[in-house]
Design a protein around this motif. Sequence first.
Motif, PDB file in Angstrom:
ATOM      1  N   TYR A 104       4.804  -3.143  -1.632  1.00  0.00           N
ATOM      2  CA  TYR A 104       5.108  -1.797  -2.114  1.00  0.00           C
ATOM      3  C   TYR A 104       4.438  -0.716  -1.265  1.00  0.00           C
ATOM      4  O   TYR A 104       4.957   0.401  -1.159  1.00  0.00           O
ATOM      5  CB  TYR A 104       4.704  -1.655  -3.579  1.00  0.00           C
ATOM      6  CG  TYR A 104       5.806  -2.068  -4.530  1.00  0.00           C
ATOM      7  CD1 TYR A 104       6.861  -1.201  -4.819  1.00  0.00           C
ATOM      8  CD2 TYR A 104       5.803  -3.317  -5.125  1.00  0.00           C
ATOM      9  CE1 TYR A 104       7.881  -1.565  -5.682  1.00  0.00           C
ATOM     10  CE2 TYR A 104       6.827  -3.698  -5.993  1.00  0.00           C
ATOM     11  CZ  TYR A 104       7.857  -2.818  -6.260  1.00  0.00           C
ATOM     12  OH  TYR A 104       8.872  -3.180  -7.104  1.00  0.00           O
ATOM     13  N   ASP A 105       3.296  -1.026  -0.662  1.00  0.00           N
ATOM     14  CA  ASP A 105       2.677  -0.029   0.219  1.00  0.00           C
ATOM     15  C   ASP A 105       3.617   0.310   1.377  1.00  0.00           C
ATOM     16  O   ASP A 105       3.807   1.481   1.717  1.00  0.00           O
ATOM     17  CB  ASP A 105       1.345  -0.564   0.761  1.00  0.00           C
ATOM     18  CG  ASP A 105       0.216  -0.431  -0.245  1.00  0.00           C
ATOM     19  OD1 ASP A 105       0.442   0.148  -1.326  1.00  0.00           O
ATOM     20  OD2 ASP A 105      -0.896  -0.898   0.042  1.00  0.00           O
ATOM     21  N   HIS A 106       4.198  -0.712   1.965  1.00  0.00           N
ATOM     22  CA  HIS A 106       5.151  -0.488   3.063  1.00  0.00           C
ATOM     23  C   HIS A 106       6.396   0.240   2.553  1.00  0.00           C
ATOM     24  O   HIS A 106       6.930   1.133   3.235  1.00  0.00           O
ATOM     25  CB  HIS A 106       5.533  -1.821   3.700  1.00  0.00           C
ATOM     26  CG  HIS A 106       6.559  -1.692   4.786  1.00  0.00           C
ATOM     27  ND1 HIS A 106       6.282  -1.138   6.011  1.00  0.00           N
ATOM     28  CD2 HIS A 106       7.888  -2.029   4.815  1.00  0.00           C
ATOM     29  CE1 HIS A 106       7.376  -1.143   6.763  1.00  0.00           C
ATOM     30  NE2 HIS A 106       8.365  -1.674   6.052  1.00  0.00           N
ATOM     31  N   PHE A 107       6.847  -0.134   1.366  1.00  0.00           N
ATOM     32  CA  PHE A 107       8.020   0.486   0.735  1.00  0.00           C
ATOM     33  C   PHE A 107       7.810   1.994   0.596  1.00  0.00           C
ATOM     34  O   PHE A 107       8.646   2.808   1.028  1.00  0.00           O
ATOM     35  CB  PHE A 107       8.243  -0.168  -0.627  1.00  0.00           C
ATOM     36  CG  PHE A 107       9.383   0.383  -1.442  1.00  0.00           C
ATOM     37  CD1 PHE A 107      10.697   0.055  -1.150  1.00  0.00           C
ATOM     38  CD2 PHE A 107       9.138   1.217  -2.528  1.00  0.00           C
ATOM     39  CE1 PHE A 107      11.752   0.556  -1.922  1.00  0.00           C
ATOM     40  CE2 PHE A 107      10.177   1.721  -3.306  1.00  0.00           C
ATOM     41  CZ  PHE A 107      11.491   1.385  -2.987  1.00  0.00           C
ATOM     42  N   PHE A 108       6.662   2.391   0.035  1.00  0.00           N
ATOM     43  CA  PHE A 108       6.390   3.818  -0.166  1.00  0.00           C
ATOM     44  C   PHE A 108       6.032   4.518   1.142  1.00  0.00           C
ATOM     45  O   PHE A 108       6.388   5.696   1.344  1.00  0.00           O
ATOM     46  CB  PHE A 108       5.277   4.004  -1.197  1.00  0.00           C
ATOM     47  CG  PHE A 108       5.678   3.581  -2.598  1.00  0.00           C
ATOM     48  CD1 PHE A 108       6.835   4.076  -3.176  1.00  0.00           C
ATOM     49  CD2 PHE A 108       4.898   2.692  -3.317  1.00  0.00           C
ATOM     50  CE1 PHE A 108       7.208   3.692  -4.461  1.00  0.00           C
ATOM     51  CE2 PHE A 108       5.263   2.300  -4.601  1.00  0.00           C
ATOM     52  CZ  PHE A 108       6.418   2.798  -5.170  1.00  0.00           C
TER      53      PHE A 108
END
Length: 325
Positions: free
Chosen positions: A217-221
């Motif tokens: 999710y860090d990469h997603f955001f």
Amino acid sequence: MTTIKDIAREAKVGTTTVSRVINNSPKVSPKTRSRVEEAMKKLNFYPNEYARVLKSKKSNTIAVSVPSIWHPFFSEFVYHIEKELQVKNYRLLISSNNLDAHAELEFLDMIRQNKVDGIIALTYHNIDNYLSANIPFVSIDRYFKEKVAYVTSDNYHGGEIAAEELIKRGCQHLGYVSAIAPQKNDTLKRKDGFIDYAKAHNKNVATYERYEPILDYDHFFDSFFLENPNVDGLLVMNDQTALILLSYLDKKGVSVPEDLQIVGYDGFSYFEGYETTLTSIKQPIKEMAESSLKLLYGLIEGNEIGEPIILPVTFKDGKTTKPLE
């Protein structure tokens, strides 16, 4: 081995009365039923459930398939299903397939071979082959090529409400982020309502969607905000993702709602009676559970598949948006 005759002798009733108690017949008075049940308990008697099902052609068992019991919306939905089933003396089989298509298909195979009275499914997998298995079926949020009974909330209007509330609170640059399922479903209308309302009020929407599962999710955001650094009002596909986003923003030093206002979607509770502090579009989860069971009971009784049930949503004000001036 204890038999029905032994129970009848102990309870001082006929064997027909004992059979009626075992089969939940309404023809037995509460007093007599209690006496028979006490005799069964005393003699440690357990009815042959498999034989009863074969004879009655009814198992008093409902199966529910959800993507993950860890997801608060799904767990709250199952909670209300179970409470309603208890009133009707039905039992519940649950599959939490963790978005694993193979696991869900195995569960559907199992319940097709072991009689259940009906199925309620929150599913995003390709299960079209199971819809013609002559088992009453109710879908949540998902439509199929074949007509099925289904229950959903007004996802399109939910998107409109989110855009309206963000704009009223001064947002100029709107965004929408979502992890989406591969199969088309009613929840996709949230984006449509959000974008349509924003455009009608001369606001553009930056959208960012990726197929489930999101493993990082860090990469997603990171990817979303790198492309859209000016977003000041955001609709997130569901509350669970919104909570992950809040943790991400805290690490990045972004202040909510001062720098970025966020609206989630679902309005689930941490536990009964206690909701999150997220601003959210609240789905009527309890009513969705009750409506799905009402449809399923009708199908079990032989009713035709009717029109979908679309339930209203509401705005739940929280701490991730600014107060109205």
